[in-house]
Design an enzyme around this catalytic site. Sequence first.
Site, PDB file in Angstrom:
ATOM      1  N   HIS A 289       0.841  -1.203   0.000  1.00  0.00           N
ATOM      2  CA  HIS A 289       0.000   0.000   0.000  1.00  0.00           C
ATOM      3  C   HIS A 289       0.878   1.256   0.000  1.00  0.00           C
ATOM      4  O   HIS A 289       2.057   1.210   0.354  1.00  0.00           O
ATOM      5  CB  HIS A 289      -0.913   0.000   1.229  1.00  0.00           C
ATOM      6  CG  HIS A 289      -0.135  -0.074   2.500  1.00  0.00           C
ATOM      7  ND1 HIS A 289       0.568   0.998   3.000  1.00  0.00           N
ATOM      8  CD2 HIS A 289       0.115  -1.110   3.336  1.00  0.00           C
ATOM      9  CE1 HIS A 289       1.199   0.628   4.098  1.00  0.00           C
ATOM     10  NE2 HIS A 289       0.952  -0.649   4.327  1.00  0.00           N
TER      11      HIS A 289
ATOM     12  N   ASP B  13       4.102  -4.712   3.671  1.00  0.00           N
ATOM     13  CA  ASP B  13       5.542  -5.018   3.736  1.00  0.00           C
ATOM     14  C   ASP B  13       5.754  -6.469   4.181  1.00  0.00           C
ATOM     15  O   ASP B  13       6.626  -7.158   3.665  1.00  0.00           O
ATOM     16  CB  ASP B  13       6.298  -4.035   4.657  1.00  0.00           C
ATOM     17  CG  ASP B  13       5.715  -3.958   6.066  1.00  0.00           C
ATOM     18  OD1 ASP B  13       4.672  -4.585   6.341  1.00  0.00           O
ATOM     19  OD2 ASP B  13       6.313  -3.252   6.915  1.00  0.00           O
TER      20      ASP B  13
END
EC number: 3.1.3.-
Length: 474
Positions: free
Chosen positions: A91, A373
């Site tokens: 994102h 991540d």
Amino acid sequence: SNLKHLFMCLLAISIYFSAIVHLIPVSTAKNGVSSKSRKRIMPDPVTEPPVTDPVYEALLYCNIPSVAERSMEGHAPHHFKLVSVHVFIRHGDRYPLYVIPKTKRPEIDCTLVANRKPYHPKLEAFISHMSKGSGASFESPLNSLPLYPNHPLCEMGELTQTGVVQHLQNGQLLRDIYLKKHKLLPNDWSADQLYLETTGKSRTLQSGLALLYGFLPDFDWKKIYFRHQPSALFCSGSCYCPVRNQYLEKEQRRQYLLRLKNSQLEKTYGEMAKIVDVPTKQLRAANPIDSMLCHLCHNVSFPCTRNGCVDMEHFKVIKTHQIEDERERREKKLYLGYSLLGAHPILNQTIGRMQRATEGRKEELFALYSAHDVTLSPVLSALGLSEARFPRFAARLIFELWQDREKPNEHSVRILYNGVDVTFHTSFCQDHHKRSPKPMCPFENLVRFVKRDMFVALGGSSTNYYDACHREGF
Ligand SMILES: *[C@@H]1O[C@H](CO)[C@@H](O)[C@H](O)[C@H]1NC(C)=O
Ligand SMILES: *[C@@H]1O[C@H](CO)[C@@H](O)[C@H](O)[C@H]1NC(C)=O
């Protein structure tokens, strides 16, 4: 002086950014490093420079939208045809997930305003399209999420305008390459030619929507269907894997021990805890680096109390430790074990989708996984790209599948990370280009890796996912 410091630092950054643009084509030989370390260095900013500067690293992580970037996506000889594309994104820029205790949280506006920086030519149309609502384009429970960020003071973890612009840019870039140049989708493309999947956070759904809005020639809700992925590893029905969890526990233990050894880090946490007047333990638990990065990425000065200010020196110590932690993580290989098992299901799913495309099926030609991540990092590590940088905001990892028109039975893959071709840095294709003139990796190499060699790399005798996940006596 805190502000001044930050401004100076941002000034240095814009110089850095122009330096990066100029550095990319420069051969590593000019960096004056020894031939031994030169071998380890990828010819681009994917790898660490020989000396890591914590502020430089942090600003790469911010990924502040600026000049058009160089990108190697879609580079292929004329006789190659693009068959399918599989995109994994993190994102975009978000508000922190944690607050620094007893300080005012950074004042960042998460509403979208077309004439506020950072701009994107499609931002206004994006806002207007999203504000009209979506119909039934999402698997439950995604329907309950807002389609774009909209709080005057960001909520925790909310996507910012920067985050939206980062993914509009990603989308536009991929559109120019994959749709305009390589005609990946026919003009009358339909919903089943896309495969879209996101975790249940508003920031991942909204990032996916922004990317698609930049990517698709006509953003039609009737042709969009986002599936919901409950696991950040995207492991769908194959999440149960005890050995993976054991690797993770050992990795966390390693991380803890490294921290204990760093007296400067302990001292810094102590100082900061004194400033905000909470026990050191509580401050550490609040993961202050996440919030400090937000201050840095948004040019907002670090917080102050009547006891003093959190400052750039504190930041540098914590960030430097993070970089050291990543270095030790690579050496000790516990994270690699975790990653090989953690990334197997999504890689297996991806090669399945590619295999169907090699058989001439026309569905799911463009797959998008909107993730975190903690999704991208294990995939990178599992592929052998452990030298690659930690996934920045709006990072993109792309698998391209190609067909040689002169030998239609031969399919090849390219792997790109943030626009850089890393195909020959992967463990399944490391030496291939030395033996073959082809600028790509045979698809079979990837298949063999995912079906078998991933488990061999774990060092046990397992040759499949189930056995590797349930190995005794590990
Ligand atoms: C950062 O903020 C300072 C003060 O608020 C401002 O003067 C400066 O121009 C800003 N820097 C950037 C790069 O936006
Ligand atoms: C791998 O994918 C195949 C289908 O392509 C599926 O049958 C198999 O269950 C998958 N294995 C894992 C561990 O996800």
